[in-house]
Scaffold this active site. Structure first.
Site, PDB file in Angstrom:
ATOM      1  N   CYS A 192       0.839  -1.205   0.000  1.00 17.72           N
ATOM      2  CA  CYS A 192       0.000   0.000   0.000  1.00 17.72           C
ATOM      3  C   CYS A 192       0.873   1.254   0.000  1.00 17.72           C
ATOM      4  CB  CYS A 192      -0.918   0.004   1.218  1.00 17.72           C
ATOM      5  SG  CYS A 192      -2.293  -1.141   1.094  1.00 17.72           S
ATOM      6  N   CYS A 341      14.619   3.642   1.747  1.00 14.32           N
ATOM      7  CA  CYS A 341      13.267   4.047   1.340  1.00 14.32           C
ATOM      8  C   CYS A 341      12.575   4.585   2.590  1.00 14.32           C
ATOM      9  CB  CYS A 341      12.499   2.874   0.714  1.00 14.32           C
ATOM     10  SG  CYS A 341      12.208   1.496   1.845  1.00 14.32           S
TER      11      CYS A 341
END
Length: 377
Positions: A192, A341
């Site tokens: 998601c 990230c």
């Protein structure tokens, strides 16, 4: 069969609209009060499901979630609010659910759902509602429920699409492995975080999961055994796909080879890498020390450009994960590449890809910008 608990005067008033529903009534409400549900996750799916199950008067609800509330959760995880950012999701959920219904007993499990604790946790409840966001945990909830003969109410979301079903071979349906026999390849299914999700969507799917849970506990209606309900928000449409039991299923098939919750799929990490495929990593404290020492580091940020608002690591070059294959020529083969990230999942896949592409010195920055921001707070 154990005697059903009685309803207090306050509960009779509280559940008045249930008591007048055929198929529920006083006996059904007492049945709900005597029932228990284990919820895996208090996030996008778990939030609406928990609210409705608590409001419905489920007697005992177990919540599993080791995480803290992040501001990015608030767009869809309606159990949590601004004042709980940075604090325990379980405590946030418990505070909200007690406001919804003080008669419900809450059991808080601040642990990760793992092969080591799955059988014990699942054995304590009547139904499991799976609100997780990764494949290994879905395999684990499915396997534990199969072995303990508990229904597993499944839900998943992706951008504008959602799915709901009940996996319960002991009731005549297939299991999750009949639909997905093995782990997808690492990186083949975006999270998601990477793909995004419309905030209302988990409200729809989580509510449907709550509905199926209540039906199972009351013994009314037809649970979607062997049926995958698919919701397309953009076209405002529902359709059903037939799911059949696979005779060759390694878990519930005619000649099963899986007899434990500790197996190839359940022991993989959330990015679907199995044990033995661990990638090298550096923690943010070591990275910070090396930056402060003036080392010439090659740091790559594989997030999307819009995520930079959450913070940056000094000197990092932005190369979104999707564009990495076409930008390999920009990277030095003979230097250490430090990849980060948001939380470590995408960067882990990037490191694996770089290793396979001839960059053996690629290293994952564990925890990503979340860990970096926490270090610098």
């Amino acid at each position: 069969m154990p005697e059903l608990p009685t309803l207090s005067t306050d509960e009779v008033r509280r559940y008045a609209r249930h008591l007048s529903v055929p198929g529920v009534g006083e006996e059904g409400q007492r049945r709900l009060k005597g029932s228990s549900v284990l919820m895996i996750g208090t996030g996008g799916l778990g939030s609406p499901a928990a609210l409705y199950l608590a409001a419905a008067g489920i007697g005992r609800i177990g919540l599993i979630d080791p995480d803290t509330v992040d501001r990015s959760n608030l767009q869809r995880q309606i159990l949590h609010g601004e004042s709980w950012v940075g604090k325990s999701k379980l405590e946030s959920a418990a505070a909200r659910l007690r406001e919804v219904n003080p008669h419900v007993e809450l059991e808080l499990h601040s642990v990760r759902f793992t092969p080591e604790n799955a059988m014990d946790l699942v054995s304590r409840y009547d139904v499991v509602l799976d609100g997780c966001d990764n494949f290994p945990t879905r395999f684990l909830s499915n396997d534990a429920c199969f072995l303990l003969k508990k229904p597993c109410v499944y839900g998943s979301i992706f951008r504008f699409d959602g799915q709901v079903t009940v996996f319960a071979p002991h009731l005549g349906g297939p299991c999750y492995r009949c639909m997905l026999p093995s782990l997808p390849a690492p990186g083949s299914a975006p999270s998601c975080e990477e793909a995004g999700v419309l905030g209302v969507l988990p409200g729809v799917i989580g509510s449907l999961q709550a509905m199926e849970t209540i039906k199972l506990l009351l013994g009314i209606g037809e649970p979607p055994l062997g049926k995958l309900l698919c919701y397309d928000a953009l076209s405002t449409s529902f359709r059903s796909l037939r799911l059949r039991r696979d005779p060759a299923c390694r878990l519930c098939g005619d000649a099963p080879t899986i007899h434990s919750v500790s197996n190839h799929e359940t022991m993989a990490n959330p990015s679907c890498e199995v044990p033995g495929n661990e990638i090298p990593a550096i923690d943010v404290a070591e990275l910070s020390a090396r930056i402060n020492a003036g080392e010439d580091l090659f740091i790559i940020d594989v997030r999307q450009p819009e995520e930079e608002v959450e913070g940056t690591i000094p000197g990092a070059i932005l190369i979104p994960l999707a564009t990495l294959p076409e930008r390999l020529s920009e990277l030095p083969v003979d230097r250490e590449l430090l990849i980060h990230c948001r939380s470590g999942g995408r960067s882990g896949r990037a490191v694996q890809f770089l290793h396979e592409s001839g960059f053996p010195q690629a290293v994952n920055v564990a925890g990503g910008i979340n860990a970096w921001n926490a270090l610098k707070a």
